[in-house]
Design a protein around this motif. Sequence first.
Motif, PDB file in Angstrom:
ATOM      1  N   LEU A 125       0.825  -0.827   0.405  1.00  0.00           N
ATOM      2  CA  LEU A 125       0.278   0.279   0.163  1.00  0.00           C
ATOM      3  C   LEU A 125       1.012   1.182   0.506  1.00  0.00           C
ATOM      4  O   LEU A 125      -0.072   2.189  -0.754  1.00  0.00           O
ATOM      5  CB  LEU A 125      -0.923  -0.314   0.990  1.00  0.00           C
ATOM      6  CG  LEU A 125      -1.762  -1.154   1.641  1.00  0.00           C
ATOM      7  CD1 LEU A 125      -2.297  -0.884   2.204  1.00  0.00           C
ATOM      8  CD2 LEU A 125      -2.921  -0.640   0.282  1.00  0.00           C
ATOM      9  N   ASP A 126       2.131   1.592   0.939  1.00  0.00           N
ATOM     10  CA  ASP A 126       3.036   2.235   0.426  1.00  0.00           C
ATOM     11  C   ASP A 126       3.502   2.863  -0.337  1.00  0.00           C
ATOM     12  O   ASP A 126       3.800   4.075  -1.176  1.00  0.00           O
ATOM     13  CB  ASP A 126       3.977   2.150   2.003  1.00  0.00           C
ATOM     14  CG  ASP A 126       3.422   2.159   3.235  1.00  0.00           C
ATOM     15  OD1 ASP A 126       2.077   2.974   3.505  1.00  0.00           O
ATOM     16  OD2 ASP A 126       4.031   2.289   4.065  1.00  0.00           O
ATOM     17  N   VAL A 127       4.223   1.539  -1.007  1.00  0.00           N
ATOM     18  CA  VAL A 127       4.299   1.677  -2.450  1.00  0.00           C
ATOM     19  C   VAL A 127       3.484   2.692  -3.298  1.00  0.00           C
ATOM     20  O   VAL A 127       4.130   2.741  -4.378  1.00  0.00           O
ATOM     21  CB  VAL A 127       5.773   0.450  -3.124  1.00  0.00           C
ATOM     22  CG1 VAL A 127       5.962   0.487  -4.572  1.00  0.00           C
ATOM     23  CG2 VAL A 127       6.652   0.042  -1.708  1.00  0.00           C
ATOM     24  N   LEU A 128       2.154   1.365  -3.181  1.00  0.00           N
ATOM     25  CA  LEU A 128       1.523   1.891  -4.500  1.00  0.00           C
ATOM     26  C   LEU A 128       1.014   3.328  -4.568  1.00  0.00           C
ATOM     27  O   LEU A 128       0.994   3.843  -5.453  1.00  0.00           O
ATOM     28  CB  LEU A 128       0.004   1.259  -3.658  1.00  0.00           C
ATOM     29  CG  LEU A 128       0.110  -0.524  -4.201  1.00  0.00           C
ATOM     30  CD1 LEU A 128      -1.008  -0.891  -4.042  1.00  0.00           C
ATOM     31  CD2 LEU A 128      -0.034   0.419  -6.466  1.00  0.00           C
ATOM     32  N   ALA A 129       1.145   3.590  -2.985  1.00  0.00           N
ATOM     33  CA  ALA A 129       0.571   5.445  -3.155  1.00  0.00           C
ATOM     34  C   ALA A 129       1.591   6.149  -3.430  1.00  0.00           C
ATOM     35  O   ALA A 129       1.747   7.673  -3.905  1.00  0.00           O
ATOM     36  CB  ALA A 129       0.626   5.751  -1.648  1.00  0.00           C
ATOM     37  N   GLU A 130       2.542   5.895  -3.247  1.00  0.00           N
ATOM     38  CA  GLU A 130       3.995   6.598  -3.640  1.00  0.00           C
ATOM     39  C   GLU A 130       4.303   6.553  -5.336  1.00  0.00           C
ATOM     40  O   GLU A 130       4.192   8.026  -6.096  1.00  0.00           O
ATOM     41  CB  GLU A 130       5.490   6.203  -2.839  1.00  0.00           C
ATOM     42  CG  GLU A 130       5.062   6.208  -1.673  1.00  0.00           C
ATOM     43  CD  GLU A 130       6.553   5.663  -0.633  1.00  0.00           C
ATOM     44  OE1 GLU A 130       7.294   5.409  -1.757  1.00  0.00           O
ATOM     45  OE2 GLU A 130       6.333   5.992   0.536  1.00  0.00           O
ATOM     46  N   ARG A 131       4.002   5.024  -5.684  1.00  0.00           N
ATOM     47  CA  ARG A 131       4.506   5.319  -7.346  1.00  0.00           C
ATOM     48  C   ARG A 131       3.437   5.347  -8.380  1.00  0.00           C
ATOM     49  O   ARG A 131       4.081   4.807  -9.265  1.00  0.00           O
ATOM     50  CB  ARG A 131       5.466   4.213  -7.194  1.00  0.00           C
ATOM     51  CG  ARG A 131       6.263   3.925  -6.373  1.00  0.00           C
ATOM     52  CD  ARG A 131       7.677   2.932  -6.495  1.00  0.00           C
ATOM     53  NE  ARG A 131       9.056   3.918  -5.877  1.00  0.00           N
ATOM     54  CZ  ARG A 131      10.186   3.183  -5.606  1.00  0.00           C
ATOM     55  NH1 ARG A 131      10.165   2.244  -7.245  1.00  0.00           N
ATOM     56  NH2 ARG A 131      11.159   3.731  -4.885  1.00  0.00           N
TER      57      ARG A 131
END
Length: 219
Positions: A31-37
């Motif tokens: 979820l963190d990576v999706l939100a960033e990238r």
Amino acid sequence: MIEKPEQKGERRCRWHRRAQSRPEEILQAALDVLAERGFRATRLDDVAARAGVTKPLIYHYYKGKDDLVHRAFEWRLAQVLSGMRDELGGMETDWEQRLRSFCRWQWQRWCEPDWGRFQQVVVAEMRQEAPELHRKWVLLAYGERCKMVEEILEGSVDHLRPGLDLTAASRFLVAGLWQTVQFHAHGDVLHEGSPALEAMMETVLDIFLAGVRRQSEAR
């Protein structure tokens, strides 16, 4: 140095707790990576690095990127909606107040900039890159909210118009709020916090309630 038996047991216990928490750590990292990238640029290597695990370990728990993303969304949605379900269950109010509370809570979440960015960067890209995954996500996110509205209506059938299709009514309300906030809060028509946004939500809800109430209770 020779470890004492209890030291070895403590290490195994810590490792066991770590192994049990790994799936959720991977989901949170996704979820963190999706939100960033965004969806397109998210890679399993990046998720593994964020979670502090190896890429093969991700495949141990999940079939691939699409499966991981779907499970991450499912996990987060369950967290969000379970809290609201508990709150609604503890309310000593009538069905209309419970429905208004749910809609206001959901509307506030949907109006947040982070939710708008998620729709634009993650969901829009997912629709292009992985249409089947996008379909599953929409059915899940939309469907679970419709269920909550339908549960409120089911407990209030004596106050509703005879013959009302509860499933159709629930879908109508959730879809109406969803599309309204998409266009007005995240479509550069109005801005978060605008009084007109709150008035719009209340108007949609008032129109809905006027249509589903039993005639003798119409206001």
